[in-house]
Scaffold this motif. Structure first.
Motif, PDB file in Angstrom:
ATOM      1  N   ASP A 135     -39.463 -17.449   8.029  1.00 28.41           N
ATOM      2  CA  ASP A 135     -38.447 -18.237   8.748  1.00 28.41           C
ATOM      3  C   ASP A 135     -37.323 -18.651   7.812  1.00 28.41           C
ATOM      4  OD1 ASP A 135     -39.937 -18.075  11.086  1.00 28.41           O
ATOM      5  OD2 ASP A 135     -41.019 -19.939  10.671  1.00 28.41           O
TER       6      ASP A 135
ATOM      7  N   SER B  99     -42.053 -21.062   7.857  1.00 34.88           N
ATOM      8  CA  SER B  99     -42.758 -20.187   6.921  1.00 34.88           C
ATOM      9  C   SER B  99     -41.748 -19.526   5.990  1.00 34.88           C
ATOM     10  CB  SER B  99     -43.532 -19.123   7.700  1.00 34.88           C
ATOM     11  OG  SER B  99     -42.609 -18.300   8.426  1.00 34.88           O
ATOM     12  N   ILE B 100     -42.262 -18.747   5.044  1.00 38.95           N
ATOM     13  CA  ILE B 100     -41.356 -18.034   4.141  1.00 38.95           C
ATOM     14  C   ILE B 100     -40.468 -17.086   4.936  1.00 38.95           C
ATOM     15  CG2 ILE B 100     -41.267 -16.336   2.275  1.00 38.95           C
ATOM     16  CD1 ILE B 100     -43.664 -17.605   1.025  1.00 38.95           C
TER      17      ILE B 100
ATOM     18  N   ILE C 159     -41.127 -24.255   0.088  1.00 35.44           N
ATOM     19  CA  ILE C 159     -42.487 -24.533   0.521  1.00 35.44           C
ATOM     20  C   ILE C 159     -43.264 -25.249  -0.580  1.00 35.44           C
ATOM     21  CG2 ILE C 159     -44.676 -23.432   1.155  1.00 35.44           C
ATOM     22  CD1 ILE C 159     -43.113 -21.408   2.754  1.00 35.44           C
TER      23      ILE C 159
ATOM     24  N   THR D 206     -41.956 -27.133   8.948  1.00 35.14           N
ATOM     25  CA  THR D 206     -42.932 -26.212   9.568  1.00 35.14           C
ATOM     26  C   THR D 206     -42.601 -24.743   9.321  1.00 35.14           C
ATOM     27  OG1 THR D 206     -41.677 -26.221  11.649  1.00 35.14           O
ATOM     28  CG2 THR D 206     -43.416 -27.885  11.404  1.00 35.14           C
TER      29      THR D 206
ATOM     30  N   GLN E 285     -39.856 -19.679  -1.185  1.00 33.20           N
ATOM     31  CA  GLN E 285     -41.126 -20.131  -1.767  1.00 33.20           C
ATOM     32  C   GLN E 285     -40.936 -21.474  -2.464  1.00 33.20           C
ATOM     33  OE1 GLN E 285     -44.278 -18.545  -1.524  1.00 33.20           O
ATOM     34  NE2 GLN E 285     -44.828 -20.590  -2.261  1.00 33.20           N
TER      35      GLN E 285
END
Length: 233
Positions: free
Chosen positions: A182, A179-180, A198, A177, A195
């Protein structure tokens, strides 16, 4: 006319005088001469044996008495109690609590310098539903600390933070969950690697274990070991 009683009186018996020493020696020599050759040899052998026995008894040195400590019974050392906790070189212990998904939750006394892995082993190991990827097994234990082992999919309770005088446990980053931004907070993870994590998640679906980070470009075994106690799935 009867005889005069005084004239017929018998002179009393007089004992023979004792033989002199010379006469005694001559008598022994005469007896020895009368013995046969075999008897003389047996007599000589008996005399020699007697003289040998006397010499051994007289000339034998007195044996040294055993030392007092050798005659006393030795005291056996008391057996160490199997339930005694391991003592450190300084003689002090740390008391820590194992909670959550372990076989035997409770308080344990461990030597200073013990780590979370030592506590989990003392508590019987991880329970079948434990999530070891969310526990830093290499972390040092502090006296009064509570270590909570979460179960798979379980949130860590608020009261599982470290004891007084220690820093609270860091919040784990969820790889599925995050994000970049985080991921960028993790050590050694820049925007490019964040990146890539993700992108891998988008292509292969949710991470099933932290070890899957090895499949992400730019992450090797050394960086994985550094990230393991800081991330979760």
């Amino acid at each position: 006319m009867p005889d005069d009683p005084q004239s017929s009186q018998i002179e009393p018996f007089r004992p023979l005088p004792d033989p002199s020493m010379r006469e005694r020696v001559d008598a022994v020599i005469d007896r020895l001469r009368a013995l046969s050759t075999l008897s003389r040899a047996a007599l000589a052998l008996a005399v020699s044996a007697g003289a040998l026995v006397v010499a051994i008894v007289v000339l034998r040195p007195a044996g040294a008495d055993p030392a007092p400590e050798e005659t006393l019974p030795r005291a056996s050392a008391p057996e160490a109690s199997a339930s005694a906790p391991p003592a450190s070189s300084s003689g002090t212990l740390v008391i820590v609590q194992a909670a959550g998904a372990v076989v035997r939750p409770g308080l344990y006394r461990l030597a200073p310098g013990a780590r979370v892995d030592d506590l989990i082993r003392a508590a019987g190991g991880l329970a079948p539903d434990a999530d070891p990827d969310r526990v830093n097994l290499a972390a040092l234990l502090a006296d009064g600390e509570k270590v909570y082992v979460p179960r798979v999919g379980e949130d860590v309770p608020a009261d599982s933070s470290a004891g007084a005088g220690s820093s609270p446990a860091p919040k784990l980053v969820d790889l599925n969950t995050a994000s970049i931004a985080d991921l960028d907070t993790l050590p050694g993870i820049g925007p490019a690697t964040a990146q890539a994590i993700i992108d891998y998640r988008s292509q292969h679906g949710r991470f099933r274990s932290v070890d899957e980070l090895l499949n992400v470009r730019g992450i090797g075994q050394t960086k994985l070991d550094e990230l393991r106690p800081l991330v979760r799935v």
